[in-house]
Design an enzyme around this catalytic site. Structure first.
Site, PDB file in Angstrom:
ATOM      1  N   TYR A 242     104.178 -24.913   8.545  1.00  0.00           N
ATOM      2  CA  TYR A 242     104.153 -23.710   9.381  1.00  0.00           C
ATOM      3  C   TYR A 242     105.514 -23.628  10.042  1.00  0.00           C
ATOM      4  CZ  TYR A 242     102.206 -20.278  12.713  1.00  0.00           C
ATOM      5  OH  TYR A 242     101.937 -19.142  13.441  1.00  0.00           O
ATOM      6  N   PHE A 252     107.579 -17.238  10.327  1.00  0.00           N
ATOM      7  CA  PHE A 252     108.176 -16.575   9.169  1.00  0.00           C
ATOM      8  C   PHE A 252     107.592 -17.082   7.857  1.00  0.00           C
ATOM      9  CE2 PHE A 252     110.919 -20.176  10.254  1.00  0.00           C
ATOM     10  CZ  PHE A 252     110.992 -20.843   9.031  1.00  0.00           C
ATOM     11  N   ASP A 253     106.883 -18.215   7.899  1.00  0.00           N
ATOM     12  CA  ASP A 253     106.314 -18.727   6.661  1.00  0.00           C
ATOM     13  C   ASP A 253     105.292 -19.809   6.982  1.00  0.00           C
ATOM     14  OD1 ASP A 253     105.859 -18.968   3.976  1.00  0.00           O
ATOM     15  OD2 ASP A 253     107.779 -19.898   3.476  1.00  0.00           O
ATOM     16  N   ILE A 270     115.641 -27.490   2.102  1.00  0.00           N
ATOM     17  CA  ILE A 270     116.704 -27.515   3.097  1.00  0.00           C
ATOM     18  C   ILE A 270     116.931 -28.950   3.587  1.00  0.00           C
ATOM     19  CG2 ILE A 270     116.379 -25.117   3.830  1.00  0.00           C
ATOM     20  CD1 ILE A 270     114.791 -26.144   6.223  1.00  0.00           C
ATOM     21  N   TYR A 296     118.969 -22.946   6.972  1.00  0.00           N
ATOM     22  CA  TYR A 296     119.480 -22.051   5.942  1.00  0.00           C
ATOM     23  C   TYR A 296     120.935 -21.647   6.162  1.00  0.00           C
ATOM     24  CZ  TYR A 296     114.671 -21.720   4.372  1.00  0.00           C
ATOM     25  OH  TYR A 296     113.411 -22.028   3.905  1.00  0.00           O
ATOM     26  N   PHE A 312     109.424 -26.497  12.287  1.00  0.00           N
ATOM     27  CA  PHE A 312     108.329 -26.584  11.325  1.00  0.00           C
ATOM     28  C   PHE A 312     107.318 -27.638  11.772  1.00  0.00           C
ATOM     29  CE2 PHE A 312     111.749 -24.982   8.629  1.00  0.00           C
ATOM     30  CZ  PHE A 312     111.104 -24.066   7.802  1.00  0.00           C
TER      31      PHE A 312
END
Length: 326
Positions: A242, A252-253, A270, A296, A312
């Protein structure tokens, strides 16, 4: 045209790595490029003015610096930013270009030297502003030569296009952000300077501390330690995750909502994931607070990726790798 650069130009560079020796500013078989001339455009967002004798016939990959720039020489340990334009080898017509987009970076480092030795050699000593002509390896875009009905071998594949790369700038590769020690992470937690996580109906909710800058390094917080084997950077990992942006805490994801964990190669994600998950145990759930350079990067938005520091929550469901085959 961005796809042309990533899928064709980089593939061509990889192909060049297996070609013959270099001489001066040439790579591989550069003889077919002898007639190529290129001049940087005087207008912004437009490709160079290019000409060459047509049809240009080449059966091997090659490269040549066709115009020297007036900038500084490229050296080891720099990111070289390039744009590319593709031209039809048969008639010289422009096929496409990405000069209307931000240039893409190629790091001139030991990885390039090992994996792309020809590209490494042609770039070192070349100056910023230079224009480099490439012939993509014809064999990467054509079937293997075969025998015709008479038993004679068919003609070898010939190049279908010529690529012109322009070196826009070169910058020293910055030192990557460090991974914070357990003591440093504990200090940040005690100061309320790291995200907190609460699970609601099995889905994590991440709260970013208010009025707080993201840490300068990668912060790994173990929410729950698993009892499986340690994950290595070479593993194929299956995980729930997450992700939110540090800037606003917006998701965002993620995979938790779908209920299906996602498999991925840990050495192909990444850097913050690779560094943060390697050494963790299968079954563990961790929070990764990742600085921009290990996420990123600065050009994330141009690539359609979330920009800035990211956070995350990752639950390592399974991992398989070379060690399991022993």
């Amino acid at each position: 045209m961005r796809k042309l650069l990533s899928a064709v130009a980089i593939a061509s560079i990889v192909a060049l790595a297996g070609c013959g020796s270099t001489e001066g500013r040439t790579v591989g078989n550069a003889e077919p490029l002898a007639s190529v001339t290129a001049t940087a455009s005087s207008e912004d967002l437009t490709p160079p003015e290019v000409s060459f004798d047509t049809p240009l016939t080449a059966t091997e990959a090659g490269a040549r610096v066709v115009a020297e720039g007036d900038g500084e020489e490229i050296s080891e340990g720099q990111n070289v930013f390039i744009n590319v334009a593709g031209y039809n080898a048969e008639d010289g017509e422009l096929l496409g270009h990405d000069f209307d987009q931000d240039p893409q970076a190629l790091p001139v480092d030991d990885v390039m030297q090992e994996q792309l030795p020809m590209m490494y050699e042609v770039l070192l000593g070349t100056t910023v502003g230079s224009l480099i002509a490439y012939i993509p390896d014809p064999d990467t875009a054509a079937p293997e030569p075969s025998e015709d009905s008479s038993g004679a071998a068919s003609e070898p594949a010939t190049a279908s296009q010529v690529l012109i790369l322009q070196v826009q700038r070169a910058e020293d590769i910055p030192e990557p952000s460090p991974t914070l020690s357990e003591d440093e992470v504990s200090e940040l937690e005690d100061a309320g300077a790291l995200p907190t996580v609460e699970f609601v109906d099995g889905v994590p909710e991440i709260t970013i501390p208010e009025d707080t800058e993201a840490p300068d390094g990668l912060a790994v917080q173990v929410l729950e330690e698993g009892d499986g084997r340690e994950v290595t950077a070479e593993d194929e990992v299956t995980a729930h995750y997450y992700g939110v942006r540090w800037e606003d805490g917006e998701r965002f994801d993620g995979s938790y909502e779908s209920g299906e964990p996602v498999p991925f190669a840990l050495n192909q994600v990444i850097p913050g994931w690779t560094q943060g998950l390697a050494g963790q145990k299968v079954g563990s759930t961790v929070t990764l607070t990742i600085p921009t350079d290990l996420a990123y990067g600065e050009d994330a938005e141009a690539m359609g990726r979330p920009a800035g520091p990211l956070v995350f929550v990752v639950e390592i469901v399974d991992a398989t790798g070379p060690a399991d085959a022993e």
